[in-house]
Design a protein around this motif. Structure first.
Motif, PDB file in Angstrom:
ATOM      1  N   ARG A  38       0.790  -1.105   0.008  1.00  0.00           N
ATOM      2  CA  ARG A  38       0.121   0.211  -0.150  1.00  0.00           C
ATOM      3  C   ARG A  38       0.882   1.225   0.211  1.00  0.00           C
ATOM      4  N   PRO A  39       0.631   1.876  -0.959  1.00  0.00           N
ATOM      5  CA  PRO A  39       1.681   3.306  -1.198  1.00  0.00           C
ATOM      6  C   PRO A  39       1.214   3.999   0.269  1.00  0.00           C
ATOM      7  N   SER A  40       0.034   4.378   0.654  1.00  0.00           N
ATOM      8  CA  SER A  40      -0.075   5.004   1.768  1.00  0.00           C
ATOM      9  C   SER A  40       0.501   4.388   3.253  1.00  0.00           C
ATOM     10  N   ASP A  41       0.824   3.348   3.090  1.00  0.00           N
ATOM     11  CA  ASP A  41       1.639   2.766   4.170  1.00  0.00           C
ATOM     12  C   ASP A  41       2.996   3.037   4.357  1.00  0.00           C
ATOM     13  N   VAL A  42       3.575   3.681   3.309  1.00  0.00           N
ATOM     14  CA  VAL A  42       4.753   3.709   3.133  1.00  0.00           C
ATOM     15  C   VAL A  42       5.338   5.178   3.247  1.00  0.00           C
ATOM     16  N   SER A  43       6.415   5.569   3.882  1.00  0.00           N
ATOM     17  CA  SER A  43       6.783   7.093   3.985  1.00  0.00           C
ATOM     18  C   SER A  43       6.554   7.954   2.837  1.00  0.00           C
ATOM     19  N   ALA A  44       5.857   8.817   2.890  1.00  0.00           N
ATOM     20  CA  ALA A  44       5.711   9.790   1.687  1.00  0.00           C
ATOM     21  C   ALA A  44       7.081  10.334   1.196  1.00  0.00           C
ATOM     22  N   THR A  45       7.796  10.575   2.194  1.00  0.00           N
ATOM     23  CA  THR A  45       9.257  11.166   1.857  1.00  0.00           C
ATOM     24  C   THR A  45       9.936  10.267   0.871  1.00  0.00           C
ATOM     25  N   VAL A  46       9.918   9.131   1.272  1.00  0.00           N
ATOM     26  CA  VAL A  46      10.814   8.061   0.538  1.00  0.00           C
ATOM     27  C   VAL A  46      10.008   8.016  -1.125  1.00  0.00           C
ATOM     28  N   LEU A  47       8.772   7.602  -0.912  1.00  0.00           N
ATOM     29  CA  LEU A  47       8.064   7.719  -2.187  1.00  0.00           C
ATOM     30  C   LEU A  47       8.183   8.831  -3.016  1.00  0.00           C
ATOM     31  N   SER A  48       8.371  10.048  -2.460  1.00  0.00           N
ATOM     32  CA  SER A  48       8.382  11.423  -3.430  1.00  0.00           C
ATOM     33  C   SER A  48       9.851  11.327  -4.137  1.00  0.00           C
ATOM     34  N   GLN A  49      10.716  10.634  -3.472  1.00  0.00           N
ATOM     35  CA  GLN A  49      11.974  10.412  -4.125  1.00  0.00           C
ATOM     36  C   GLN A  49      12.231   9.545  -4.952  1.00  0.00           C
ATOM     37  N   CYS A  50      11.352   8.684  -5.267  1.00  0.00           N
ATOM     38  CA  CYS A  50      11.250   7.579  -6.263  1.00  0.00           C
ATOM     39  C   CYS A  50      11.389   8.222  -7.611  1.00  0.00           C
ATOM     40  N   ALA A  51      12.344   7.955  -8.366  1.00  0.00           N
ATOM     41  CA  ALA A  51      12.385   8.596  -9.928  1.00  0.00           C
ATOM     42  C   ALA A  51      11.572   7.446 -10.782  1.00  0.00           C
ATOM     43  N   ASN A  52      11.323   6.219 -10.366  1.00  0.00           N
ATOM     44  CA  ASN A  52      10.556   5.352 -10.984  1.00  0.00           C
ATOM     45  C   ASN A  52       9.584   4.484 -10.387  1.00  0.00           C
ATOM     46  N   PHE A  53       8.448   4.200 -11.046  1.00  0.00           N
ATOM     47  CA  PHE A  53       7.350   3.197 -10.280  1.00  0.00           C
ATOM     48  C   PHE A  53       7.175   2.228 -11.087  1.00  0.00           C
ATOM     49  N   LEU A  54       6.858   0.877 -10.616  1.00  0.00           N
ATOM     50  CA  LEU A  54       6.436  -0.260 -11.252  1.00  0.00           C
ATOM     51  C   LEU A  54       5.016  -0.357 -10.453  1.00  0.00           C
ATOM     52  N   VAL A  55       3.908  -0.099 -11.108  1.00  0.00           N
ATOM     53  CA  VAL A  55       2.760  -0.402 -10.318  1.00  0.00           C
ATOM     54  C   VAL A  55       1.835  -1.481 -10.697  1.00  0.00           C
ATOM     55  N   HIS A  56       1.670  -2.389  -9.804  1.00  0.00           N
ATOM     56  CA  HIS A  56       0.915  -3.404 -10.231  1.00  0.00           C
ATOM     57  C   HIS A  56      -0.581  -3.427  -9.842  1.00  0.00           C
ATOM     58  N   ARG A  57      -1.311  -4.304  -9.750  1.00  0.00           N
ATOM     59  CA  ARG A  57      -2.803  -4.383  -9.623  1.00  0.00           C
ATOM     60  C   ARG A  57      -2.640  -3.617  -8.224  1.00  0.00           C
ATOM     61  N   ILE A  58      -3.744  -2.468  -8.108  1.00  0.00           N
ATOM     62  CA  ILE A  58      -4.223  -2.165  -6.928  1.00  0.00           C
ATOM     63  C   ILE A  58      -5.718  -1.892  -6.746  1.00  0.00           C
ATOM     64  N   GLN A  59      -6.088  -2.470  -5.858  1.00  0.00           N
ATOM     65  CA  GLN A  59      -7.719  -2.463  -5.762  1.00  0.00           C
ATOM     66  C   GLN A  59      -8.450  -1.416  -5.033  1.00  0.00           C
TER      67      GLN A  59
END
Ligand SMILES: Nc1ncnc2c1ncn2[C@@H]1O[C@H](COP(=O)(O)OP(=O)(O)OP(=O)(O)O)[C@@H](O)[C@H]1O
Ligand SMILES: [Mg+2]
Length: 705
Positions: A595-616
């Motif tokens: 869950r993206p909302s369960d991971v530190s937004a500071t870290v996610l905002s530094q991600c240069a790339n995302f691979l997003v699989h199924r999210i329901q």
């Protein structure tokens, strides 16, 4: 724009632009196209599939590229032949919504960003095979042509035969987020990327270095072939143990820095932290000081205490107001005298010391007696004045105090310096990675000495009692055994974390760790790797970069919360630091979480790339939309329907946001989903109830009860 005969563009035309607003376009599909699939020379093209691409000729040899983000159909009423408004059978108007991504110039690679926009009525064209290649396959450009390469990650589920490749450097040098529900393919994708990166073009990337925090113990098998030097055996694992590439690993408490120890023992800031700091420092000092100079260390302590007192006095002397100042200054002064007598006592103890050290001691005594004289003078001066009226201190007294401090301070500093260098003492702090016996934390004497340093000792004694109780409890709790056992030295521990020279993948299997021990382990490990990289020679820090893979990151990399536990706060801060600073030290992250909302937004905002699989979960999708650049947000609406292994790759490593069916890793991680129908058949193996219960009971035997 007129169609050109040679490229057969009109063959590929599927509609016309009907609106343009910044990067958004709508295209009215040609009413003759009834099917989603359209044949054109060489291949079939899917016209309206979300995630597909259309091209718009904007100048000769120049095509704008758009991605389909939505499709709709309505009905239009058209005038009949007599120009009357009789109602006809509904004429379907099929509309595609697209976002512009970049431009394709003739025979050149894809360029992100659009300089010339399509205008109304510009034809929308299906891409040819060559154009698709140029869109979906990354090609390194000058001047980095020889430094980067294309890493194949999978195929496009929309254009079935088309491979998707990404920039090897971009994907692996900057934080990458892999997000998706359970079973959506995250662990498979991590394994696939690792295998792809290590195996690409044979053994070229023989110095690759991936360190995986394997929370579920899935990667042993998947990385076996990549760590030829350290084959990972599938052996049985014990509870509360950590395994690096198959063999047990310990991270004893002496490897923790002070902040980590404070968090580990939940020391309260005001009263317990200073005592804990002193105790830890003493343990480390004892460990580095050779026997003959132990005495000198005590000298240093007294000097430090005197310096502390002088510091406080100088603050009080600068203060002109308040009786509290007077009280405190008086108290500090008597402490200074007390410490000074300690120094005298020490100097008088004629212990057997080498000549050189004796000499320093003599010097120390001289400085000290000069100081004592000043202190005495001050005391006399003090008794002749009305001390309680410090707040109305006469200027000459205040001046005398300052002079007293100015005279004494540099002398103490010099003495300290001399004792350290000539006595051969090492400067040790509570943070220094000096090995000590963890059981030493239970020594009464150490605590007594530490407490005696502080004013108001009786109260501190009381406060520290709870800390000591906690220390005893933690040290005897089996769940924390990874932090208590282990006899390796610092170099060996770090060496194991980084793996041997030819271990391209280091699997740190934490699957047997207790839930509340995990964040501490991850935090210290994360800090280790960053500190190690940061201590690299300047100019060589990016040599042989490392990639740290954080599996199931929501367990130890949660967003900041008021009530977060000390361990979770520690690990969040450690990995946020890596996400922010790691790049310049040659350390990157791959973060996999459900869950993206369960991971530190500071870290996610530094991600240069995302691979997003199924999210329901729609809330998760909405949350994730806020993290992504606006152009990519519309694409997320397809997330609930993605198949395992199918994902949306977004970021700077790809030319365009692309749907990818990730290559199946071989060997695959041990993360298979159970198959009840097959597993529940009569002749199949049963769940080991007895074994499970006995290992459970063993875990709670004498530890946490
Ligand atoms: N690229 C792929 N190719 C083929 N099958 C795949 C692929 N990715 C995933 N799968 C299938 O989906 C299953 C689950 O994948 P995976 O273990 O990677 O999920 P996950 O997202 O890591 O789940 P969790 O969050 O529970 O760890 C695999 O066992 C496999 O059968
Ligand atoms: Mg997984």
């Amino acid at each position: 724009m007129a169609p050109t005969a040679d490229t057969g563009r009109d063959e590929r035309e599927v509609g016309r632009v009907t609106s343009v607003s910044s990067y958004r376009l709508t295209v009215l599909l040609d009413p003759r196209i009834r099917s989603q699939v359209r044949a054109y020379p060489q291949r079939l093209g899917v016209v309206t599939q979300i995630g597909g691409y259309l091209l718009f000729p904007v100048a000769p040899g120049d095509l704008a590229v758009g991605i389909i983000v939505g499709a709709s159909e309505d009905e239009s009423i058209e005038p009949d032949a007599e120009r009357g408004m009789t109602l006809q059978l509904g004429l379907a108007r099929r509309i595609l919504r697209l976002n512009l991504l970049g431009q394709l110039f003739e025979d050149r690679s894809f360029v992100p960003g659009v300089s010339i926009y399509p205008t109304l009525d510009t034809p929308a064209l299906l891409p040819t095979e060559d154009e698709l290649k140029r869109i979906l396959e990354f090609r390194p450009q000058e001047p980095e042509k020889d430094e980067d390469t294309a890493l194949p990650v999978g195929v496009s589920p929309i254009y079935l035969r088309q491979e998707v490749t990404v920039s090897y450097n971009d994907l692996l040098s900057r934080p990458l987020g892999i997000i998706g529900n359970t079973g959506s393919g995250k662990s498979y994708s991590v394994a696939s990327f690792l295998q792809g990166a290590c195996r690409l073009e044979g053994a070229k990337a023989s110095q690759a270095k991936f360190i995986i925090l394997d929370i579920n113990g899935e990667y042993g098998k998947a990385s076996r072939s990549l760590s030829s030097a350290e084959p990972i055996e599938e052996t049985s694992k014990d509870l509360n143990r950590v395994y690096i590439n198959g063999s047990p690993f310990f991270l004893p408490l002496w490897t923790f820095n002070l902040t980590e120890l404070i968090a580990f023992f939940e020391a309260s800031q005001a009263s317990q932290v200073p005592v804990l700091e002193r105790v830890i420092t003493s343990l480390r000092e004892e460990a580095v000081d050779p026997e003959p100079v132990r005495d000198l260390r005590r000298l240093i302590h007294v000097v430090d205490q005197c310096l502390e007192c002088l510091g406080s006095l100088s603050a009080y002397a600068a203060e002109q107001q308040g009786t509290a100042v007077a009280d405190n200054a008086s108290e500090v002064l008597s402490y200074l005298l007390q410490h000074a007598s300690g120094l005298e006592e020490l100097a008088n103890k004629r212990v057997h010391l080498p000549e050189k050290i004796k000499q320093i001691k003599a010097e120390g005594e001289a400085i000290y007696s000069a100081g004592l004289k000043t202190v005495d003078e001050y005391r006399r001066m003090r008794s002749s004045k009305d001390w309680t009226n410090f707040n109305r201190m006469e200027p000459n007294v205040s001046k005398a105090v300052r002079k007293f401090i100015e005279d004494l301070e540099p002398k103490f500093h010099r003495l300290r310096q001399d004792v350290m260098t000539k006595g051969g003492l090492r400067e040790v702090t509570a943070d220094s990675p000096v090995k000590f016996d963890v059981r030493g934390l239970e020594q009464d004497a150490l605590f007594h000495i530490a407490i005696s340093r502080f004013r108001g000792q009786e109260r501190i004694q009381e406060y520290v009692a709870t800390l000591r109780l906690r220390i005893h409890r933690q040290l005897s709790d089996k769940r924390w055994s990874v932090f208590i056992q282990g006899s390796e030295d610092f170099e060996t521990i770090i060496g194991r974390v980084c793996g041997s020279d030819d271990a391209r993948v280091v699997v740190i299997d934490c699957s047997m760790m207790a839930y509340d021990a995990l964040p501490f382990f991850c935090a210290v490990l994360g800090r280790f790797v960053l500190d190690l990289r940061a201590h690299g020679k300047a100019g060589e820090r990016t040599v042989q970069p490392f990639v740290l893979v954080l599996e199931e990151a929501h367990n130890y990399l949660r967003p900041r919360r008021e009530d977060e536990s000390a361990g979770v706060q520690l690990s969040r801060e450690a990995f946020e630091r890596i996400a922010k600073e790691g790049r310049k030290f040659g350390l990157s992250l791959i973060i996999a979480s459900q869950r993206p909302s369960d991971v530190s937004a500071t870290v996610l905002s530094q991600c240069a790339n995302f691979l997003v699989h199924r999210i329901q979960n729609p809330d998760d999708i909405d949350y994730f939309k806020k993290i992504l650049p606006t152009g990519s947000r519309d694409l997320l609406d397809q997330l609930p329907i993605l198949a395992p292994g199918d994902g949306l790759l977004i970021g700077s490593a790809v030319n365009v946001p692309a749907r990818v069916q990730i290559k199946k890793p071989n060997p695959a991680p041990s993360s298979a989903t159970p198959k009840p129908w097959q597993a529940w058949q009569k002749d199949k193996q049963k769940f080991g109830l007895k074994e499970s219960i006995s290992s459970w009971l063993q875990d709670h035997g004498d530890g946490s009860s």
